[in-house]
Design a protein around this motif. Structure first.
Motif, short mmCIF file in Angstrom:
data_model
loop_
_atom_site.label_atom_id
_atom_site.label_comp_id
_atom_site.label_asym_id
_atom_site.label_seq_id
_atom_site.Cartn_x
_atom_site.Cartn_y
_atom_site.Cartn_z
N PHE A 150 0.84 -1.19 -0.05
CA PHE A 150 0.06 -0.14 -0.02
C PHE A 150 0.91 1.23 0.14
CE2 PHE A 150 -3.26 -2.57 2.60
CZ PHE A 150 -3.88 -3.21 1.24
N GLN A 151 1.88 1.23 0.79
CA GLN A 151 2.89 2.34 0.69
C GLN A 151 3.44 2.68 -0.47
OE1 GLN A 151 2.90 4.57 3.29
NE2 GLN A 151 1.22 3.43 4.14
N ARG A 152 4.07 1.38 -1.18
CA ARG A 152 4.65 1.70 -2.50
C ARG A 152 3.70 2.20 -3.39
NH1 ARG A 152 5.98 -4.28 -5.80
NH2 ARG A 152 6.19 -3.22 -7.76
N PHE A 153 2.50 1.75 -3.38
CA PHE A 153 1.60 2.50 -4.56
C PHE A 153 0.79 3.64 -3.78
CE2 PHE A 153 2.68 -1.60 -6.34
CZ PHE A 153 2.44 -1.56 -7.59
N SER A 154 1.24 4.12 -2.73
CA SER A 154 0.55 5.28 -2.19
C SER A 154 -0.91 5.27 -1.86
CB SER A 154 0.82 6.64 -3.07
OG SER A 154 2.12 6.88 -3.28
N TYR A 155 -1.35 4.18 -1.33
CA TYR A 155 -2.52 4.18 -0.75
C TYR A 155 -2.54 4.30 0.70
CZ TYR A 155 -3.87 1.51 -5.56
OH TYR A 155 -4.06 1.28 -6.67
N HIS A 156 -2.45 5.54 0.99
CA HIS A 156 -2.48 5.80 2.51
C HIS A 156 -3.57 5.68 3.07
CE1 HIS A 156 1.64 7.34 0.90
NE2 HIS A 156 1.01 8.16 0.29
N ASN A 157 -4.71 5.58 2.75
CA ASN A 157 -5.96 5.47 3.33
C ASN A 157 -6.45 4.04 3.39
OD1 ASN A 157 -6.46 8.04 3.92
ND2 ASN A 157 -7.37 8.52 2.12
N ALA A 158 -5.49 2.84 2.97
CA ALA A 158 -5.81 1.70 2.81
C ALA A 158 -6.00 0.88 4.31
CB ALA A 158 -4.84 0.91 1.96
#
Length: 252
Positions: free
Chosen positions: A38-46
């Motif tokens: 998630f951090q790698r793909f910038s899904y910070h609200n995951a």
């Protein structure tokens, strides 16, 4: 938890819910690996949740798929997810829910060519015309999950989002057996937005004529609806004007 992510997503993004399974003894490592992904793909609200005793993890991310670049990015995330679950952890891309189009291109990688060939043979026997859910489970191509993607027609950051609320009142909507269900209203609203953007005023106005009664005038609710709403949503009920009731349910 699903509406918690839906409520803070950016305008024009879709909320995507998936579930995977890994060996129970590797569950902790899989959770950490998903968070890193998630951090790698910038899904910070995951968020990640699920059923620990079964090694079953659900996760929710929000992603825009309006441009070729966004679609390419989404495809890269799915590729990375498949590699993580299938190769790294020897798991399954689907646990308790159906495969669907998003995961279909990876079924062969998970099950192997021999098992996948049997699936295709069975599909051809029972559905030779391929009219039953085409492209679901058995993919017509490696990028089929990146085609014909639905782009949200409305919603705003921090607002009450269409799918974040409506799915929760589906079973208790008082007008669902009279005019439209919440999901049907969503589909029509998205169609209206697309027709308006495309400049098809004739089709837009024809649908809007019926939608005024079916979608707005008969949109109502009561305590049964309010009690099922997540995230502290407040709803005035059937005494509100139709436009106000629609604004509550669909986030405008």
């Amino acid at each position: 938890m699903y509406p918690s992510v839906a409520a803070v997503r950016d305008k024009g993004t879709s909320v995507m819910l998936e579930d995977v399974a890994v060996p129970v003894d590797r569950l902790g490592d899989a959770i950490m690996a998903l968070q890193e992904l998630f951090q790698r793909f910038s899904y910070h609200n995951a968020i990640v949740f699920g059923h620990a005793k079964d090694g079953n993890l659900h996760f929710v991310v929000s992603q825009a798929v309006s441009t070729p670049e966004e679609i390419r990015f989404f495809g890269e995330f799915n590729d990375a997810l498949a590699e993580l679950v299938i190769v790294r952890f020897g798991g399954a891309l689907k646990a308790e829910h159906g495969t669907g189009r998003q995961i279909a291109p990876y079924v062969e990688a998970e099950w192997g060519p021999a098992a996948y060939a049997v699936m295709k043979e069975l599909k051809a026997l029972v559905d030779p015309a391929n009219i039953v859910n085409p492209g679901v489970i058995l993919s017509p191509g490696p990028d089929s999950h990146l085609q014909h993607l639905e782009v949200p027609a409305g919603g705003r950051r921090g607002g009450r989002q269409m799918r974040g609320v409506a799915c929760y009142c589906e079973g208790s909507c008082p007008s669902r057996n009279f005019t439209l269900t919440p999901r049907q209203r969503i589909v029509l609203r998205r169609s209206l937005a697309r027709l308006k953007a495309a400049g098809d005023s004739a089709a837009h106005d024809e649908i809007l004529h019926d939608y005024t009664f079916d979608g707005m005038d008969t949109l109502c609710g009561g305590r049964d609806v309010r009690d099922q709403l997540p995230g502290g949503y407040q709803y005035g009920g059937a005494d509100q004007a139709p436009a106000a009731r629609e604004s509550f349910c669909f986030g405008e």
